[in-house]
Design an enzyme around this catalytic site. Structure first.
Site, PDB file in Angstrom:
ATOM      1  N   CYS A 272     -20.267  41.134 -36.295  1.00 62.79           N
ATOM      2  CA  CYS A 272     -20.802  41.417 -34.964  1.00 62.79           C
ATOM      3  C   CYS A 272     -22.315  41.176 -34.970  1.00 62.79           C
ATOM      4  O   CYS A 272     -23.016  41.669 -35.854  1.00 62.79           O
ATOM      5  CB  CYS A 272     -20.503  42.861 -34.571  1.00 62.79           C
ATOM      6  SG  CYS A 272     -21.345  43.405 -33.066  1.00 62.79           S
TER       7      CYS A 272
ATOM      8  N   ASP B 158     -26.534  31.574   4.924  1.00 59.70           N
ATOM      9  CA  ASP B 158     -25.643  32.345   4.058  1.00 59.70           C
ATOM     10  C   ASP B 158     -26.037  33.821   4.135  1.00 59.70           C
ATOM     11  O   ASP B 158     -26.730  34.353   3.274  1.00 59.70           O
ATOM     12  CB  ASP B 158     -25.749  31.832   2.619  1.00 59.70           C
ATOM     13  CG  ASP B 158     -24.640  32.388   1.739  1.00 59.70           C
ATOM     14  OD1 ASP B 158     -23.643  32.910   2.289  1.00 59.70           O
ATOM     15  OD2 ASP B 158     -24.756  32.300   0.507  1.00 59.70           O
TER      16      ASP B 158
ATOM     17  N   TYR C  33     -28.276  32.625  16.909  1.00 59.91           N
ATOM     18  CA  TYR C  33     -27.807  31.263  17.179  1.00 59.91           C
ATOM     19  C   TYR C  33     -26.658  31.191  18.181  1.00 59.91           C
ATOM     20  O   TYR C  33     -26.228  30.100  18.545  1.00 59.91           O
ATOM     21  CB  TYR C  33     -27.371  30.578  15.887  1.00 59.91           C
ATOM     22  CG  TYR C  33     -26.389  31.371  15.052  1.00 59.91           C
ATOM     23  CD1 TYR C  33     -25.053  31.470  15.406  1.00 59.91           C
ATOM     24  CD2 TYR C  33     -26.818  32.035  13.909  1.00 59.91           C
ATOM     25  CE1 TYR C  33     -24.161  32.204  14.652  1.00 59.91           C
ATOM     26  CE2 TYR C  33     -25.931  32.770  13.141  1.00 59.91           C
ATOM     27  CZ  TYR C  33     -24.603  32.848  13.507  1.00 59.91           C
ATOM     28  OH  TYR C  33     -23.717  33.596  12.765  1.00 59.91           O
TER      29      TYR C  33
ATOM     30  N   LYS D 125     -19.605  22.318   4.810  1.00 56.50           N
ATOM     31  CA  LYS D 125     -20.109  22.993   3.613  1.00 56.50           C
ATOM     32  C   LYS D 125     -20.542  21.940   2.589  1.00 56.50           C
ATOM     33  O   LYS D 125     -19.788  21.016   2.287  1.00 56.50           O
ATOM     34  CB  LYS D 125     -19.025  23.898   3.004  1.00 56.50           C
ATOM     35  CG  LYS D 125     -18.517  24.989   3.932  1.00 56.50           C
ATOM     36  CD  LYS D 125     -19.539  26.095   4.131  1.00 56.50           C
ATOM     37  CE  LYS D 125     -19.675  26.972   2.906  1.00 56.50           C
ATOM     38  NZ  LYS D 125     -18.531  27.826   2.630  1.00 56.50           N
TER      39      LYS D 125
ATOM     40  N   CYS E  11     -15.662  43.262 -31.542  1.00 59.81           N
ATOM     41  CA  CYS E  11     -16.254  44.035 -32.632  1.00 59.81           C
ATOM     42  C   CYS E  11     -15.391  45.277 -32.831  1.00 59.81           C
ATOM     43  O   CYS E  11     -15.039  45.963 -31.868  1.00 59.81           O
ATOM     44  CB  CYS E  11     -17.683  44.440 -32.271  1.00 59.81           C
ATOM     45  SG  CYS E  11     -18.415  45.627 -33.415  1.00 59.81           S
TER      46      CYS E  11
ATOM     47  N   LYS F 123     -26.400  26.311   8.334  1.00 58.30           N
ATOM     48  CA  LYS F 123     -25.456  27.420   8.202  1.00 58.30           C
ATOM     49  C   LYS F 123     -26.063  28.450   7.238  1.00 58.30           C
ATOM     50  O   LYS F 123     -26.106  28.238   6.031  1.00 58.30           O
ATOM     51  CB  LYS F 123     -24.105  26.934   7.684  1.00 58.30           C
ATOM     52  CG  LYS F 123     -23.026  28.010   7.646  1.00 58.30           C
ATOM     53  CD  LYS F 123     -21.696  27.417   7.190  1.00 58.30           C
ATOM     54  CE  LYS F 123     -20.596  28.476   7.218  1.00 58.30           C
ATOM     55  NZ  LYS F 123     -20.860  29.569   6.261  1.00 58.30           N
TER      56      LYS F 123
ATOM     57  N   GLU G  45     -27.192  22.660  13.267  1.00 64.56           N
ATOM     58  CA  GLU G  45     -28.039  23.757  12.793  1.00 64.56           C
ATOM     59  C   GLU G  45     -27.700  24.074  11.332  1.00 64.56           C
ATOM     60  O   GLU G  45     -26.573  23.827  10.889  1.00 64.56           O
ATOM     61  CB  GLU G  45     -27.795  25.029  13.625  1.00 64.56           C
ATOM     62  CG  GLU G  45     -27.876  24.846  15.117  1.00 64.56           C
ATOM     63  CD  GLU G  45     -27.192  25.999  15.857  1.00 64.56           C
ATOM     64  OE1 GLU G  45     -26.882  27.028  15.216  1.00 64.56           O
ATOM     65  OE2 GLU G  45     -26.958  25.867  17.070  1.00 64.56           O
TER      66      GLU G  45
ATOM     67  N   CYS H 240     -20.809  50.650 -32.281  1.00 58.93           N
ATOM     68  CA  CYS H 240     -21.720  49.506 -32.200  1.00 58.93           C
ATOM     69  C   CYS H 240     -22.789  49.783 -31.137  1.00 58.93           C
ATOM     70  O   CYS H 240     -22.454  50.151 -30.004  1.00 58.93           O
ATOM     71  CB  CYS H 240     -20.938  48.247 -31.831  1.00 58.93           C
ATOM     72  SG  CYS H 240     -21.966  46.793 -31.546  1.00 58.93           S
TER      73      CYS H 240
ATOM     74  N   CYS I 261     -24.126  44.941 -34.663  1.00 59.31           N
ATOM     75  CA  CYS I 261     -24.066  45.973 -35.697  1.00 59.31           C
ATOM     76  C   CYS I 261     -23.721  45.436 -37.082  1.00 59.31           C
ATOM     77  O   CYS I 261     -23.813  46.168 -38.072  1.00 59.31           O
ATOM     78  CB  CYS I 261     -23.066  47.056 -35.311  1.00 59.31           C
ATOM     79  SG  CYS I 261     -21.342  46.488 -35.332  1.00 59.31           S
TER      80      CYS I 261
END
Length: 743
Positions: free
Chosen positions: A414, A120, A228, A316, A432, A118, A116, A437, A417
């Site tokens: 930056c 998540d 299941y 998996k 920065c 799996k 079957e 900023c 700014c």
């Protein structure tokens, strides 16, 4: 003439039977026979009949799906049969060994396997007594879970009454609650429209939805369940997995469409390969295949270990990867001024979604992987959630690609700014230097309003940015000056295509702001964005101080620094005189240390080290202590205190320092969590650790007692734990520690 009660009861039952029939066709079989309008007529007819004659109302009536309202919390209940997790593997050789162990255990009998997908999602157990839904329980720790019946009742595909005239006395169906991909996308679109942050992934959104206290809010989430396996069953005989699925179908319980029956290892390999090619087209997220022995009699022969059944295995799939071109590297400015590089990619389809951006972490990571603009890179979803660059395909590198220079690409400024940037000497990060900023302002507002800080509903990235861009706010505390009109008229779109926030959303924000005024001190300390102060540190500070004023001039933090300086042979920060030595130290100690050291010990801030007569810090280190004191001594911290006083906001702490958790079973133990826990979220796990006297830290260090490794565990923390000799424990062992306080 008034209709007699027996006729009315028969009329109600006929309506319920019709509605249940059409519910099954719509939600389970996907073959509706009538229009939505005709269905609504049936539903409203039943609703009107029950309203006029309340004595006809039954708990399993279709009209009762959303009667739960707001709960005070969730009751913990025992599982009828333990909900064990399955052993996982990524290795086909492990599957072959599993098959061989089954053959050996069955001593010559030939097994039949069911394969079957799996899913998540989040495990759930749904209990029916005499055919009527009576309880729904989360997996929890496998032995006990939370009663979430009111929330599960809101899921349309779950029958409130089993579809059978002769129901078993008791029937527990177990399955996976999940958000379908299409429903998850709609949910995030709706959240973005309301100015909320989108959910990162469907599984976390599902787990959070199931644990909401308001079942009416749960009903707005497009949750679904696929069954299941089974728990306790009384009154029906089932002898195999295939027969169980037939029973589920007969009772109206939804199951997966894809299922394969095989008889040997080649069949197992073919089935998981087939599923891998199909699973991206499934309406829900999957991360593997589950292989089970079909016969329940054979399962009983094979038995189980303390952790998992010996008759089942989960395979998996490796995270899906894709190659794409790195077009550019852009820089995002975080709330603390950290410049975070982001890979801008040629869009590529990966694990069910189109990916166009991925994190590059920092300058050192870019250099280590030698990532250059123009490269073809391999990306994957880390934990099938976060896109990440795995490596560069060197053979496809353009001849003119040059090493990436982060500060050079920004010309030392930056990107938000234009202010100067500098490299943090302790971390692989550029920052920065401009505290005003604009990008930092937006991030600070987001951080301030986050759920684990002040939980100000609807102030997500879109709304925070709009508030700052409009000039309505410049810093987080400006939120408390906003009016209903300010928020309602806020434009989340553009001048050409405006999208107004609206009065309903505005009212939610103002209500959340009012609630934030009385949030605990720990929440406020986290919301303020003090350097080096995360959730765990903020909690500890809030636990041992009565208010912000005491934190700002904390005797605990000052004593901590004095103690460490004293032990290191330095002069104390603030104390010149000394008292005669007693039992703590061989040298002369600062004034007040006799009183404060015992308090530091009882507060759980220090513990004895291996060196005779010396102490080490536990929850708050010297760097953090100095950072907090420096923050409040500086202009930003003083401004916070002044502004909060003006707003009449006085965050209160528990002030339980001397005794709280001092004798807890986990006192003196430091935990670091990595990966995904199936029984609870990280915030809940951290809270449980702290409630038992332990410390929940974010990074592995020499002071770490245990690294708790959940699913999809990251490599860095486990490697660091191995390097430092830190014990790694799984989730089951962690839960045992929480229950018993020791291993």
């Amino acid at each position: 003439m008034t209709m007699d009660i027996a006729s009315l009861q028969q009329q109600a039952e006929d309506l319920r039977r019709q509605i249940r029939h059409h519910d099954r066709l719509y939600y389970i079989d996907a073959t509706p026979e009538i229009s939505d309008q005709d269905y609504d007529k049936l539903y409203h007819a039943l609703q009107d009949l029950e309203a006029a004659h309340p004595e006809l109302l039954t708990p399993d009536s279709p009209t009762q799906r959303m009667h739960g309202g707001i709960a005070d919390g969730f009751q913990t209940v025992d599982h009828t049969v333990p909900m064990l997790s399955l052993e996982n593997t990524y290795n086909a050789a492990d599957l072959e060994r599993f098959h061989e162990s089954v053959l050996k255990g069955l001593r010559g009998e030939t097994p039949t396997y069911v394969v079957e997908p799996k899913i998540d999602g989040v495990s759930i157990a749904v209990r029916y007594r005499d055919g009527v839904l009576v309880q729904a329980v989360t997996r929890g720790n496998g032995k006990q879970g939370d009663d979430v019946t009111a929330n599960i009742r809101t899921i349309p595909s779950i029958p409130l009454r089993l579809n059978t005239e002769n129901p078993p006395a008791f029937f527990e169906a177990r399955g996976e609650c999940y958000l379908p991909r299409a429903g998850f996308a709609r949910l995030n679109e709706h959240r973005l429209a309301e100015g909320l942050e989108p959910f990162a992934n469907a599984r976390n959104a599902t787990a959070g939805s199931i644990k909401l206290l308001d079942s009416h809010e749960v009903a707005t989430r497009p949750l679904d369940v696929l069954f299941y396996t089974q728990g306790l069953i009384d009154g029906v005989e089932i002898s195999s997995q295939q027969e169980l699925f037939q029973t589920f179908a007969k009772f109206g319980l939804k199951t997966q469409k894809w299922l394969r029956v095989v008889h040997d290892f080649d069949g197992i390999k073919d089935a998981i390969a087939e599923l891998d090619g199909l699973r991206q087209g499934m309406p829900y997220d999957t991360d593997g295949a589950v292989i089970k022995v079909d016969s329940f009699r054979q399962r009983a022969v094979l038995g189980m270990t303390a952790k998992a059944p010996c008759w089942a295995k989960a395979y998996k799939y490796e995270p899906e990867r894709a190659a794409t071109k790195l077009k550019a590297i852009t820089i995002q400015v975080g709330r603390t001024g950290v410049l975070a590089p982001v890979a801008e990619l040629e869009p590529v389809f990966l694990s069910g979604s189109t990916i166009s951006r991925a994190t590059l972490h920092n300058e050192d990571e870019i250099a280590r992987k030698d990532i250059r603009i123009g490269d073809t890179v391999l990306i994957e979803k880390a934990g099938e959630v976060i896109p990440a660059v795995v490596k560069v395909l060197q053979e496809r590198r353009p001849a003119d690609a040059i090493p990436y220079d982060l500060p050079g690409s920004l010309h030392g400024k930056c990107p938000s700014c234009g202010g100067p940037i500098h490299r943090d000497p302790q971390f692989a990060a550029w920052r920065c230097e401009n505290l005003q900023c604009p990008a930092q302002n937006v991030r600070r507002v987001e951080y301030f309003a986050a759920r684990n800080a002040l939980d100000i509903e609807s102030i997500g990235g879109v709304v925070a940015e709009a508030l700052c861009d409009s000039g309505l706010i410049r810093e987080p505390l400006d939120l408390f000056d906003l009016t209903l009109d300010d928020m309602a008229s806020l434009n989340l779109g553009t001048a050409e295509e405006p999208r107004v926030f609206g009065p309903k959303n505005a009212a939610k924000v103002l209500s959340a702001l009012e609630a934030a005024r009385t949030k605990p001190l720990g929440n406020w300390l986290e919301a303020m964005g003090i350097p080096d102060v995360g959730a765990a540190t903020a909690f500890q500070l809030g636990r041992i101080h009565k208010d912000l004023a005491e934190v700002a001039n904390s005797p605990y933090l000052k004593a901590l620094l004095d103690l460490l300086d004293y032990q290191n042979g330095s002069a104390p920060h603030r104390v010149d005189a000394a008292l005669p030595p007693e039992d703590l130290f061989d040298l002369r100690k600062p004034v007040g240390l006799d009183d404060l050291v015992p308090q530091l010990k009882r507060a759980g801030l220090i513990k004895k080290s291996s060196a005779k007569g010396a102490y080490v810090t536990t929850t708050i280190g010297p760097k953090t202590a100095q950072s907090v004191l420096t923050f409040f001594a500086g202009p930003i911290g003083r401004k916070w205190l002044e502004r909060l006083a003006t707003l009449d906001i006085v965050p209160r702490g528990e002030n339980a320092g001397a005794d709280q958790n001092a004798d807890g079973p986990l006192a003196g133990k430091t935990f670091v969590l990595t990966g995904t826990l199936t029984s609870m979220g990280r915030d809940e796990a951290s809270a449980k650790i702290r409630a038992l006297g332990g410390t929940a830290a974010g990074a592995v260090s020499k002071n770490t007692t245990y690294l708790v490794a959940g699913a999809n565990t990251g490599v860095r923390k486990t490697e660091k734990a191995a390097e430092l000799g830190v014990q790694v424990i799984d989730e089951e062992t962690f839960l045992k520690l929480l229950q018993q306080g020791r291993l």
